[in-house]
Design a protein around this motif. Structure first.
Motif, PDB file in Angstrom:
ATOM      1  N   ASP A  31     146.431  47.681  82.097  1.00  0.00           N
ATOM      2  CA  ASP A  31     145.703  47.605  83.365  1.00  0.00           C
ATOM      3  C   ASP A  31     145.103  48.950  83.789  1.00  0.00           C
ATOM      4  OD1 ASP A  31     144.674  46.070  85.432  1.00  0.00           O
ATOM      5  OD2 ASP A  31     146.379  46.479  86.744  1.00  0.00           O
ATOM      6  N   PRO A  32     144.317  49.581  82.900  1.00  0.00           N
ATOM      7  CA  PRO A  32     143.753  50.896  83.212  1.00  0.00           C
ATOM      8  C   PRO A  32     142.513  50.810  84.098  1.00  0.00           C
ATOM      9  CG  PRO A  32     142.942  50.182  81.117  1.00  0.00           C
ATOM     10  CD  PRO A  32     143.917  49.129  81.582  1.00  0.00           C
ATOM     11  N   SER A  33     142.175  51.940  84.697  1.00  0.00           N
ATOM     12  CA  SER A  33     140.903  52.041  85.418  1.00  0.00           C
ATOM     13  C   SER A  33     139.782  52.181  84.391  1.00  0.00           C
ATOM     14  CB  SER A  33     140.907  53.270  86.332  1.00  0.00           C
ATOM     15  OG  SER A  33     140.906  54.458  85.542  1.00  0.00           O
ATOM     16  N   GLY A  34     138.560  51.955  84.819  1.00  0.00           N
ATOM     17  CA  GLY A  34     137.414  52.162  83.939  1.00  0.00           C
ATOM     18  C   GLY A  34     137.313  53.606  83.477  1.00  0.00           C
ATOM     19  N   THR A  35     137.675  54.523  84.353  1.00  0.00           N
ATOM     20  CA  THR A  35     137.646  55.948  84.003  1.00  0.00           C
ATOM     21  C   THR A  35     138.650  56.248  82.898  1.00  0.00           C
ATOM     22  OG1 THR A  35     136.954  56.541  86.237  1.00  0.00           O
ATOM     23  CG2 THR A  35     137.943  58.294  84.905  1.00  0.00           C
ATOM     24  N   ALA A  36     139.836  55.657  82.965  1.00  0.00           N
ATOM     25  CA  ALA A  36     140.855  55.876  81.936  1.00  0.00           C
ATOM     26  C   ALA A  36     140.389  55.339  80.587  1.00  0.00           C
ATOM     27  CB  ALA A  36     142.169  55.222  82.342  1.00  0.00           C
ATOM     28  N   VAL A  37     139.729  54.185  80.597  1.00  0.00           N
ATOM     29  CA  VAL A  37     139.204  53.622  79.347  1.00  0.00           C
ATOM     30  C   VAL A  37     138.131  54.543  78.785  1.00  0.00           C
ATOM     31  CG1 VAL A  37     137.937  51.691  78.313  1.00  0.00           C
ATOM     32  CG2 VAL A  37     139.763  51.249  79.971  1.00  0.00           C
ATOM     33  N   ARG A  38     137.214  54.971  79.608  1.00  0.00           N
ATOM     34  CA  ARG A  38     136.127  55.850  79.158  1.00  0.00           C
ATOM     35  C   ARG A  38     136.676  57.168  78.612  1.00  0.00           C
ATOM     36  NH1 ARG A  38     131.356  55.548  76.913  1.00  0.00           N
ATOM     37  NH2 ARG A  38     129.898  57.104  77.641  1.00  0.00           N
ATOM     38  N   ASP A  39     137.661  57.737  79.294  1.00  0.00           N
ATOM     39  CA  ASP A  39     138.271  58.975  78.822  1.00  0.00           C
ATOM     40  C   ASP A  39     138.849  58.793  77.416  1.00  0.00           C
ATOM     41  OD1 ASP A  39     137.635  60.258  81.194  1.00  0.00           O
ATOM     42  OD2 ASP A  39     139.680  60.158  82.012  1.00  0.00           O
ATOM     43  N   GLN A  40     139.505  57.666  77.189  1.00  0.00           N
ATOM     44  CA  GLN A  40     140.093  57.412  75.864  1.00  0.00           C
ATOM     45  C   GLN A  40     139.008  57.157  74.807  1.00  0.00           C
ATOM     46  OE1 GLN A  40     143.284  57.820  74.856  1.00  0.00           O
ATOM     47  NE2 GLN A  40     143.532  58.659  76.910  1.00  0.00           N
ATOM     48  N   PRO A  76     141.911  39.486  78.862  1.00  0.00           N
ATOM     49  CA  PRO A  76     141.841  38.922  80.210  1.00  0.00           C
ATOM     50  C   PRO A  76     142.999  39.357  81.119  1.00  0.00           C
ATOM     51  CG  PRO A  76     141.419  37.216  78.584  1.00  0.00           C
ATOM     52  CD  PRO A  76     141.845  38.446  77.831  1.00  0.00           C
ATOM     53  N   ASP A  77     144.153  39.696  80.532  1.00  0.00           N
ATOM     54  CA  ASP A  77     145.311  40.088  81.340  1.00  0.00           C
ATOM     55  C   ASP A  77     145.273  41.555  81.774  1.00  0.00           C
ATOM     56  OD1 ASP A  77     145.917  41.504  79.017  1.00  0.00           O
ATOM     57  OD2 ASP A  77     147.828  40.488  78.662  1.00  0.00           O
ATOM     58  N   GLY A  78     144.193  42.282  81.450  1.00  0.00           N
ATOM     59  CA  GLY A  78     144.056  43.673  81.843  1.00  0.00           C
ATOM     60  C   GLY A  78     144.456  44.665  80.768  1.00  0.00           C
ATOM     61  N   HIS A  79     145.075  44.191  79.697  1.00  0.00           N
ATOM     62  CA  HIS A  79     145.474  45.067  78.592  1.00  0.00           C
ATOM     63  C   HIS A  79     144.223  45.512  77.828  1.00  0.00           C
ATOM     64  CE1 HIS A  79     148.368  46.567  75.634  1.00  0.00           C
ATOM     65  NE2 HIS A  79     147.475  46.213  74.731  1.00  0.00           N
ATOM     66  N   VAL A  80     144.173  46.799  77.458  1.00  0.00           N
ATOM     67  CA  VAL A  80     143.038  47.340  76.712  1.00  0.00           C
ATOM     68  C   VAL A  80     143.564  48.047  75.460  1.00  0.00           C
ATOM     69  CG1 VAL A  80     141.056  48.919  76.749  1.00  0.00           C
ATOM     70  CG2 VAL A  80     141.669  47.634  78.803  1.00  0.00           C
ATOM     71  N   THR A  81     142.962  47.731  74.322  1.00  0.00           N
ATOM     72  CA  THR A  81     143.286  48.385  73.055  1.00  0.00           C
ATOM     73  C   THR A  81     142.047  49.112  72.572  1.00  0.00           C
ATOM     74  OG1 THR A  81     144.823  46.602  72.505  1.00  0.00           O
ATOM     75  CG2 THR A  81     144.105  48.020  70.689  1.00  0.00           C
ATOM     76  N   LEU A  82     142.214  50.359  72.162  1.00  0.00           N
ATOM     77  CA  LEU A  82     141.116  51.150  71.601  1.00  0.00           C
ATOM     78  C   LEU A  82     141.511  51.544  70.185  1.00  0.00           C
ATOM     79  CD1 LEU A  82     141.596  52.254  74.811  1.00  0.00           C
ATOM     80  CD2 LEU A  82     139.320  53.079  74.274  1.00  0.00           C
ATOM     81  N   ILE A  83     140.611  51.304  69.233  1.00  0.00           N
ATOM     82  CA  ILE A  83     140.886  51.579  67.829  1.00  0.00           C
ATOM     83  C   ILE A  83     139.762  52.434  67.267  1.00  0.00           C
ATOM     84  CG2 ILE A  83     141.302  50.562  65.554  1.00  0.00           C
ATOM     85  CD1 ILE A  83     142.011  47.926  67.160  1.00  0.00           C
ATOM     86  N   ALA A  84     140.113  53.589  66.731  1.00  0.00           N
ATOM     87  CA  ALA A  84     139.133  54.465  66.091  1.00  0.00           C
ATOM     88  C   ALA A  84     138.911  53.976  64.665  1.00  0.00           C
ATOM     89  CB  ALA A  84     139.636  55.905  66.088  1.00  0.00           C
ATOM     90  N   THR A  85     137.641  53.773  64.288  1.00  0.00           N
ATOM     91  CA  THR A  85     137.293  53.313  62.949  1.00  0.00           C
ATOM     92  C   THR A  85     136.412  54.354  62.277  1.00  0.00           C
ATOM     93  OG1 THR A  85     137.341  51.012  63.721  1.00  0.00           O
ATOM     94  CG2 THR A  85     136.238  51.439  61.621  1.00  0.00           C
ATOM     95  N   THR A  86     136.848  54.844  61.111  1.00  0.00           N
ATOM     96  CA  THR A  86     136.083  55.836  60.369  1.00  0.00           C
ATOM     97  C   THR A  86     134.910  55.173  59.651  1.00  0.00           C
ATOM     98  OG1 THR A  86     137.323  55.567  58.311  1.00  0.00           O
ATOM     99  CG2 THR A  86     138.183  57.163  59.935  1.00  0.00           C
ATOM    100  N   ARG A  87     134.055  55.981  59.044  1.00  0.00           N
ATOM    101  CA  ARG A  87     132.912  55.402  58.323  1.00  0.00           C
ATOM    102  C   ARG A  87     133.362  54.590  57.112  1.00  0.00           C
ATOM    103  NH1 ARG A  87     130.355  60.790  55.555  1.00  0.00           N
ATOM    104  NH2 ARG A  87     131.476  61.820  57.214  1.00  0.00           N
ATOM    105  N   ASP A  88     134.595  54.854  56.626  1.00  0.00           N
ATOM    106  CA  ASP A  88     135.150  54.098  55.498  1.00  0.00           C
ATOM    107  C   ASP A  88     135.923  52.862  55.934  1.00  0.00           C
ATOM    108  OD1 ASP A  88     134.146  55.959  53.681  1.00  0.00           O
ATOM    109  OD2 ASP A  88     135.952  57.184  53.786  1.00  0.00           O
ATOM    110  N   GLY A  89     136.048  52.649  57.249  1.00  0.00           N
ATOM    111  CA  GLY A  89     136.764  51.485  57.754  1.00  0.00           C
ATOM    112  C   GLY A  89     138.248  51.718  57.995  1.00  0.00           C
TER     113      GLY A  89
END
Length: 88
Positions: free
Chosen positions: A59-68, A36-49
């Motif tokens: 506080d990224p833009s939607g484009t920055a999130v999509r790029d990541q 809710p505070d604008g912070h975004v975390t992206l985590i890559a998960t392999t097929r093994d977890g």
């Protein structure tokens, strides 16, 4: 394994996208967490977890999130290809 591709709990939005950026419930995937505070975390998960890559954005833009999401998807593809080659 979860059975949802996205959820909203108390203003925290979480999504799973496949290596091409489409919603999924399967692995490998990119788990994107919008706080809710604008912070975004992206985590890559392999097929093994495993979680070989993680990105934190403030506080990224939607484009920055999509790029990541797409960048991590490419890294997951590479990770899975390398894993498959090692197992041969």
């Amino acid at each position: 394994m979860t059975r949802w591709a996205s959820t909203n709990r108390n203003g925290r939005v979480e999504t799973f996208t496949d290596v091409a950026g489409q919603p999924t419930t399967a692995r490998p995937h990119v788990h994107t967490i919008h706080e809710p505070d604008g912070h975004v975390t992206l985590i890559a998960t392999t097929r093994d977890g495993d979680h070989p890559h993680r990105v934190e954005l403030t506080d990224p833009s939607g484009t920055a999130v999509r790029d990541q999401q797409l960048r991590l998807g490419r890294l997951l593809n590479e990770h899975e290809r390398n894993r498959d080659q090692r197992s041969r």
